[in-house]
Design a protein around this motif. Structure first.
Motif, PDB file in Angstrom:
ATOM      1  N   ILE A  62      -3.360   2.846   7.670  1.00 30.30           N
ATOM      2  CA  ILE A  62      -2.850   1.736   6.858  1.00 30.30           C
ATOM      3  C   ILE A  62      -3.566   0.442   7.224  1.00 30.30           C
ATOM      4  O   ILE A  62      -3.979  -0.322   6.344  1.00 30.30           O
ATOM      5  CB  ILE A  62      -1.324   1.606   7.025  1.00 30.30           C
ATOM      6  CG1 ILE A  62      -0.625   2.820   6.426  1.00 30.30           C
ATOM      7  CG2 ILE A  62      -0.816   0.319   6.365  1.00 30.30           C
ATOM      8  CD1 ILE A  62       0.849   2.930   6.810  1.00 30.30           C
ATOM      9  N   ALA A  63      -3.724   0.185   8.509  1.00 30.48           N
ATOM     10  CA  ALA A  63      -4.420  -1.043   8.939  1.00 30.48           C
ATOM     11  C   ALA A  63      -5.853  -1.051   8.423  1.00 30.48           C
ATOM     12  O   ALA A  63      -6.336  -2.089   7.944  1.00 30.48           O
ATOM     13  CB  ALA A  63      -4.389  -1.150  10.461  1.00 30.48           C
ATOM     14  N   SER A  64      -6.527   0.076   8.505  1.00 28.97           N
ATOM     15  CA  SER A  64      -7.909   0.160   8.019  1.00 28.97           C
ATOM     16  C   SER A  64      -7.983  -0.082   6.519  1.00 28.97           C
ATOM     17  O   SER A  64      -8.882  -0.782   6.035  1.00 28.97           O
ATOM     18  CB  SER A  64      -8.508   1.522   8.353  1.00 28.97           C
ATOM     19  OG  SER A  64      -8.554   1.712   9.745  1.00 28.97           O
ATOM     20  N   ARG A  65      -7.043   0.497   5.783  1.00 30.09           N
ATOM     21  CA  ARG A  65      -7.015   0.274   4.331  1.00 30.09           C
ATOM     22  C   ARG A  65      -6.737  -1.194   4.007  1.00 30.09           C
ATOM     23  O   ARG A  65      -7.296  -1.739   3.066  1.00 30.09           O
ATOM     24  CB  ARG A  65      -5.943   1.143   3.670  1.00 30.09           C
ATOM     25  CG  ARG A  65      -6.316   2.580   3.536  1.00 30.09           C
ATOM     26  CD  ARG A  65      -5.361   3.339   2.644  1.00 30.09           C
ATOM     27  NE  ARG A  65      -3.978   2.911   2.744  1.00 30.09           N
ATOM     28  CZ  ARG A  65      -2.935   3.726   2.760  1.00 30.09           C
ATOM     29  NH1 ARG A  65      -3.105   5.030   2.704  1.00 30.09           N
ATOM     30  NH2 ARG A  65      -1.719   3.256   2.824  1.00 30.09           N
ATOM     31  N   THR A  66      -5.876  -1.808   4.795  1.00 30.38           N
ATOM     32  CA  THR A  66      -5.552  -3.224   4.568  1.00 30.38           C
ATOM     33  C   THR A  66      -6.792  -4.080   4.765  1.00 30.38           C
ATOM     34  O   THR A  66      -7.078  -4.970   3.960  1.00 30.38           O
ATOM     35  CB  THR A  66      -4.423  -3.677   5.520  1.00 30.38           C
ATOM     36  OG1 THR A  66      -3.285  -2.840   5.309  1.00 30.38           O
ATOM     37  CG2 THR A  66      -4.043  -5.122   5.282  1.00 30.38           C
ATOM     38  N   ILE A  67      -7.523  -3.812   5.836  1.00 28.42           N
ATOM     39  CA  ILE A  67      -8.751  -4.572   6.104  1.00 28.42           C
ATOM     40  C   ILE A  67      -9.762  -4.328   4.992  1.00 28.42           C
ATOM     41  O   ILE A  67     -10.448  -5.244   4.541  1.00 28.42           O
ATOM     42  CB  ILE A  67      -9.343  -4.181   7.473  1.00 28.42           C
ATOM     43  CG1 ILE A  67      -8.396  -4.647   8.582  1.00 28.42           C
ATOM     44  CG2 ILE A  67     -10.740  -4.770   7.651  1.00 28.42           C
ATOM     45  CD1 ILE A  67      -8.720  -4.053   9.942  1.00 28.42           C
ATOM     46  N   ASN A  74       0.356  -6.793   0.393  1.00 32.63           N
ATOM     47  CA  ASN A  74       1.776  -6.876   0.750  1.00 32.63           C
ATOM     48  C   ASN A  74       2.381  -5.486   0.915  1.00 32.63           C
ATOM     49  O   ASN A  74       3.178  -5.251   1.828  1.00 32.63           O
ATOM     50  CB  ASN A  74       2.554  -7.698  -0.276  1.00 32.63           C
ATOM     51  CG  ASN A  74       2.177  -9.171  -0.218  1.00 32.63           C
ATOM     52  OD1 ASN A  74       1.807  -9.684   0.840  1.00 32.63           O
ATOM     53  ND2 ASN A  74       2.240  -9.839  -1.358  1.00 32.63           N
ATOM     54  N   GLN A  75       2.008  -4.582   0.035  1.00 28.60           N
ATOM     55  CA  GLN A  75       2.497  -3.200   0.167  1.00 28.60           C
ATOM     56  C   GLN A  75       1.977  -2.571   1.451  1.00 28.60           C
ATOM     57  O   GLN A  75       2.706  -1.867   2.136  1.00 28.60           O
ATOM     58  CB  GLN A  75       2.070  -2.356  -1.038  1.00 28.60           C
ATOM     59  CG  GLN A  75       2.821  -2.660  -2.299  1.00 28.60           C
ATOM     60  CD  GLN A  75       2.315  -1.810  -3.456  1.00 28.60           C
ATOM     61  OE1 GLN A  75       1.183  -1.325  -3.451  1.00 28.60           O
ATOM     62  NE2 GLN A  75       3.155  -1.631  -4.462  1.00 28.60           N
ATOM     63  N   GLU A  76       0.713  -2.814   1.740  1.00 31.46           N
ATOM     64  CA  GLU A  76       0.114  -2.242   2.946  1.00 31.46           C
ATOM     65  C   GLU A  76       0.775  -2.793   4.205  1.00 31.46           C
ATOM     66  O   GLU A  76       1.038  -2.056   5.156  1.00 31.46           O
ATOM     67  CB  GLU A  76      -1.391  -2.507   2.979  1.00 31.46           C
ATOM     68  CG  GLU A  76      -2.167  -1.736   1.939  1.00 31.46           C
ATOM     69  CD  GLU A  76      -2.104  -0.240   2.144  1.00 31.46           C
ATOM     70  OE1 GLU A  76      -2.388   0.247   3.254  1.00 31.46           O
ATOM     71  OE2 GLU A  76      -1.762   0.459   1.180  1.00 31.46           O
ATOM     72  N   LEU A  77       1.054  -4.098   4.233  1.00 35.78           N
ATOM     73  CA  LEU A  77       1.704  -4.684   5.405  1.00 35.78           C
ATOM     74  C   LEU A  77       3.126  -4.160   5.574  1.00 35.78           C
ATOM     75  O   LEU A  77       3.579  -3.939   6.701  1.00 35.78           O
ATOM     76  CB  LEU A  77       1.678  -6.211   5.324  1.00 35.78           C
ATOM     77  CG  LEU A  77       0.294  -6.844   5.493  1.00 35.78           C
ATOM     78  CD1 LEU A  77       0.359  -8.356   5.275  1.00 35.78           C
ATOM     79  CD2 LEU A  77      -0.309  -6.511   6.852  1.00 35.78           C
ATOM     80  N   ALA A  78       3.822  -3.938   4.460  1.00 37.92           N
ATOM     81  CA  ALA A  78       5.173  -3.351   4.542  1.00 37.92           C
ATOM     82  C   ALA A  78       5.090  -1.919   5.064  1.00 37.92           C
ATOM     83  O   ALA A  78       5.899  -1.498   5.909  1.00 37.92           O
ATOM     84  CB  ALA A  78       5.852  -3.393   3.172  1.00 37.92           C
ATOM     85  N   ALA A  79       4.111  -1.180   4.576  1.00 37.70           N
ATOM     86  CA  ALA A  79       3.925   0.199   5.055  1.00 37.70           C
ATOM     87  C   ALA A  79       3.552   0.210   6.536  1.00 37.70           C
ATOM     88  O   ALA A  79       3.994   1.080   7.299  1.00 37.70           O
ATOM     89  CB  ALA A  79       2.856   0.904   4.224  1.00 37.70           C
ATOM     90  N   LEU A  80       2.761  -0.758   6.953  1.00 31.07           N
ATOM     91  CA  LEU A  80       2.366  -0.869   8.360  1.00 31.07           C
ATOM     92  C   LEU A  80       3.588  -1.153   9.240  1.00 31.07           C
ATOM     93  O   LEU A  80       3.733  -0.579  10.318  1.00 31.07           O
ATOM     94  CB  LEU A  80       1.305  -1.944   8.528  1.00 31.07           C
ATOM     95  CG  LEU A  80       0.655  -2.076   9.895  1.00 31.07           C
ATOM     96  CD1 LEU A  80       0.027  -0.762  10.330  1.00 31.07           C
ATOM     97  CD2 LEU A  80      -0.394  -3.178   9.871  1.00 31.07           C
ATOM     98  N   ALA A  81       4.478  -2.017   8.765  1.00 36.66           N
ATOM     99  CA  ALA A  81       5.699  -2.311   9.524  1.00 36.66           C
ATOM    100  C   ALA A  81       6.560  -1.057   9.671  1.00 36.66           C
ATOM    101  O   ALA A  81       7.118  -0.795  10.746  1.00 36.66           O
ATOM    102  CB  ALA A  81       6.485  -3.432   8.842  1.00 36.66           C
ATOM    103  N   GLU A  82       6.672  -0.263   8.606  1.00 33.76           N
ATOM    104  CA  GLU A  82       7.438   0.987   8.674  1.00 33.76           C
ATOM    105  C   GLU A  82       6.784   1.979   9.634  1.00 33.76           C
ATOM    106  O   GLU A  82       7.469   2.641  10.411  1.00 33.76           O
ATOM    107  CB  GLU A  82       7.563   1.597   7.283  1.00 33.76           C
ATOM    108  CG  GLU A  82       8.456   0.820   6.351  1.00 33.76           C
ATOM    109  CD  GLU A  82       8.460   1.379   4.937  1.00 33.76           C
ATOM    110  OE1 GLU A  82       8.070   2.551   4.751  1.00 33.76           O
ATOM    111  OE2 GLU A  82       8.822   0.636   4.015  1.00 33.76           O
ATOM    112  N   ALA A  83       5.481   2.069   9.564  1.00 32.52           N
ATOM    113  CA  ALA A  83       4.764   2.986  10.470  1.00 32.52           C
ATOM    114  C   ALA A  83       4.936   2.548  11.916  1.00 32.52           C
ATOM    115  O   ALA A  83       5.075   3.393  12.818  1.00 32.52           O
ATOM    116  CB  ALA A  83       3.279   3.044  10.096  1.00 32.52           C
TER     117      ALA A  83
END
Length: 185
Positions: A62-67, A74-83
């Motif tokens: 998720i972090a790599s996809r966000t970068i 915003n979806q990626e950061l929310a998914a990162l928080a859940e992970a």
């Protein structure tokens, strides 16, 4: 009295045989119990290691996809928080069940992934990303080595960092994926 003395060797033989049977049965039961306990804890340790690896790799992906800007930030950061929440729970199981070398390797991998996450949260696309990804992949290899040793799994090396780095340097990856490769190979 003479007949009692004549039967004494037979009685002693029965007593020694009975005592030997009790001792042998007790030792066999104890060994069987220990084997069951070992298998039971090895299974739980395997589950803990696998879950930790799964959720940490998810956070890394998720972090790599966000970068890389592949999906909505915003979806990626929310998914990162859940992970991260799932990772925290899995980490506790590794601490509880893992041996020293595996916990140390897990910590190093976790710290390397946190550096990738830090970059993702900062909305950075810094030049440090390839080095951070490589460090995370090397730490993952070390974790898998330690976990396999802890569980007595043989079969040789399963290291991926060098392969992933060569792909990163060549710029090759499956279509639509960043070159740090998010799927296991």
């Amino acid at each position: 009295m003479g007949s009692l003395l004549a039967q004494m060797p037979a009685l002693l033989g029965v007593l020694v045989g009975t005592a030997g049977t009790i001792v042998a049965t007790s030792l066999a039961d104890r060994a069987r119990w220990r084997r069951r306990q070992t298998v039971r804890w090895d299974e739980r340790r395997l589950d803990a290691y696998a879950e930790f690896a799964r959720v940490l790799k998810e956070a890394h992906t998720i972090a790599s996809r966000t970068i890389g800007g592949y999906l909505d930030r915003n979806q990626e950061l929310a998914a990162l928080a859940e992970a991260d929440l799932r990772h925290t729970i899995a980490w506790e199981n590794v601490l509880l069940l893992g041996d020293g070398p595996t916990v140390a390797a897990a910590r190093a991998w976790r710290d390397a992934v946190w550096e990738v996450e830090r970059l993702a949260r900062a909305a950075a696309t810094g030049d440090e990303l390839p080095d951070l990804l490589h460090r995370a992949n090397e730490a993952r290899d070390a974790f898998y080595r330690a976990a396999r040793d802890s569980l007595g799994v043989g079969g040789g090396s399963v290291a991926q960092a060098a392969l992933l780095m060569s792909r990163l340097n060549k710029g090759t990856a499956p279509a639509g994926r960043p070159t740090d490769e998010h799927h296991p190979t």
